[in-house]
Design a protein around this motif. Structure first.
Motif, mmCIF file in Angstrom:
data_model
loop_
_atom_site.group_PDB
_atom_site.id
_atom_site.type_symbol
_atom_site.label_atom_id
_atom_site.label_comp_id
_atom_site.label_asym_id
_atom_site.label_seq_id
_atom_site.Cartn_x
_atom_site.Cartn_y
_atom_site.Cartn_z
ATOM 1 N N UNK A 1 -8.091 -9.015 3.698
ATOM 2 C CA UNK A 1 -6.746 -8.698 3.234
ATOM 3 C C UNK A 1 -6.797 -8.000 1.878
ATOM 4 N N UNK A 2 -7.647 -8.478 0.993
ATOM 5 C CA UNK A 2 -7.772 -7.878 -0.329
ATOM 6 C C UNK A 2 -8.327 -6.464 -0.220
ATOM 7 N N UNK A 3 -9.319 -6.245 0.640
ATOM 8 C CA UNK A 3 -9.894 -4.917 0.814
ATOM 9 C C UNK A 3 -8.866 -3.958 1.400
ATOM 10 N N UNK A 4 -8.114 -4.407 2.401
ATOM 11 C CA UNK A 4 -7.104 -3.546 3.023
ATOM 12 C C UNK A 4 -6.001 -3.216 2.019
ATOM 13 N N UNK A 5 -5.560 -4.184 1.242
ATOM 14 C CA UNK A 5 -4.538 -3.917 0.231
ATOM 15 C C UNK A 5 -5.057 -2.908 -0.797
ATOM 16 N N UNK A 6 -6.326 -3.036 -1.191
ATOM 17 C CA UNK A 6 -6.920 -2.083 -2.128
ATOM 18 C C UNK A 6 -6.976 -0.683 -1.527
ATOM 19 N N UNK A 7 -7.318 -0.584 -0.246
ATOM 20 C CA UNK A 7 -7.365 0.723 0.402
ATOM 21 C C UNK A 7 -5.971 1.323 0.529
ATOM 22 N N UNK A 8 -4.960 0.499 0.779
ATOM 23 C CA UNK A 8 -3.584 1.000 0.779
ATOM 24 C C UNK A 8 -3.205 1.525 -0.607
ATOM 25 N N UNK A 9 -3.604 0.812 -1.640
ATOM 26 C CA UNK A 9 -3.320 1.281 -3.004
ATOM 27 C C UNK A 9 -4.046 2.586 -3.309
ATOM 28 N N UNK A 10 -5.276 2.737 -2.811
ATOM 29 C CA UNK A 10 -5.990 3.992 -3.000
ATOM 30 C C UNK A 10 -5.275 5.134 -2.286
ATOM 31 N N UNK A 11 -4.794 4.884 -1.080
ATOM 32 C CA UNK A 11 -4.041 5.907 -0.363
ATOM 33 C C UNK A 11 -2.779 6.293 -1.108
ATOM 34 N N UNK A 12 -2.086 5.303 -1.651
ATOM 35 C CA UNK A 12 -0.900 5.604 -2.441
ATOM 36 C C UNK A 12 -1.257 6.396 -3.689
ATOM 37 N N UNK A 13 -2.375 6.059 -4.317
ATOM 38 C CA UNK A 13 -2.798 6.796 -5.516
ATOM 39 C C UNK A 13 -3.077 8.261 -5.171
ATOM 40 N N UNK A 14 -3.668 8.511 -4.012
ATOM 41 C CA UNK A 14 -3.898 9.885 -3.586
ATOM 42 C C UNK A 14 -2.594 10.633 -3.372
ATOM 43 N N UNK A 15 -1.623 9.978 -2.732
ATOM 44 C CA UNK A 15 -0.316 10.597 -2.544
ATOM 45 C C UNK A 15 0.371 10.853 -3.884
ATOM 46 N N UNK A 16 0.247 9.913 -4.805
ATOM 47 C CA UNK A 16 0.857 10.060 -6.123
ATOM 48 C C UNK A 16 0.233 11.223 -6.880
ATOM 49 N N UNK A 17 -1.092 11.381 -6.767
ATOM 50 C CA UNK A 17 -1.751 12.498 -7.437
ATOM 51 C C UNK A 17 -1.245 13.830 -6.892
ATOM 52 N N UNK A 18 -1.064 13.914 -5.589
ATOM 53 C CA UNK A 18 -0.557 15.160 -5.007
ATOM 54 C C UNK A 18 0.890 15.407 -5.429
ATOM 55 N N UNK A 19 1.664 14.357 -5.565
ATOM 56 C CA UNK A 19 3.045 14.501 -6.020
ATOM 57 C C UNK A 19 3.095 14.946 -7.483
ATOM 58 N N UNK A 20 2.263 14.369 -8.302
ATOM 59 C CA UNK A 20 2.245 14.697 -9.732
ATOM 60 C C UNK A 20 1.742 16.110 -10.008
ATOM 61 N N UNK A 21 0.996 16.690 -9.085
ATOM 62 C CA UNK A 21 0.460 18.037 -9.305
ATOM 63 C C UNK A 21 1.575 19.062 -9.450
ATOM 64 N N UNK A 22 2.721 18.802 -8.854
ATOM 65 C CA UNK A 22 3.833 19.760 -8.937
ATOM 66 C C UNK A 22 4.362 19.897 -10.361
ATOM 67 N N UNK A 23 4.180 18.906 -11.196
ATOM 68 C CA UNK A 23 4.636 18.984 -12.587
ATOM 69 C C UNK A 23 3.861 20.025 -13.381
#
Length: 118
Positions: A62-84
């Motif tokens: 559960x901890x590993x899967x939650x961490x991987x979900x957070x990594x996926x969100x971080x990747x999406x956030x980085x792509x979103x922030x690139x527009x700035x």
């Protein structure tokens, strides 16, 4: 004393802090927190994080899967922030490629973990 409390409450109720807290809680819940609480899986005994062909999710998984979900969100956030920073071409390219790499790696690790569980 009450002024310190009000300052801390103002800091905790900032929109960015509330949003990050919501994302972390959502990833932990999506990672299987409710399942682990409800089914009480066996404790991890050994060096393996993922137990193949075990029909329950352990708490370490559960901890590993939650961490991987957070990594996926971080990747999406980085792509979103690139527009700035669209006025800085090289920076945008690096930010987009970095975010895409983190997102794809997170997805691949989740798929590998799910296939190992079968």
């Amino acid at each position: 004393m009450s002024s310190r409390i009000s300052v801390w409450l103002e800091k905790l109720l900032e929109p960015r802090i509330v949003a990050l807290t919501a994302v972390v809680l959502a990833s932990v819940i999506a990672g299987g927190f409710a399942y682990v609480l409800a089914h009480r899986p066996p404790p991890m005994a050994g060096t393996r994080i993922v137990w193949p062909s075990l029909n329950v999710e352990t708490s370490s998984e559960m901890i590993v899967v939650a961490f991987l979900y957070l990594l996926g969100f971080a990747g999406l956030w980085m792509m979103y922030e690139a527009a700035k920073y669209k006025h800085r071409g090289e920076y945008v390219t690096q930010y987009l490629l970095g975010g895409l790499t983190v997102l794809v790696l997170s997805f691949l690790m989740l798929v590998i973990m799910a296939s190992a569980m079968k």
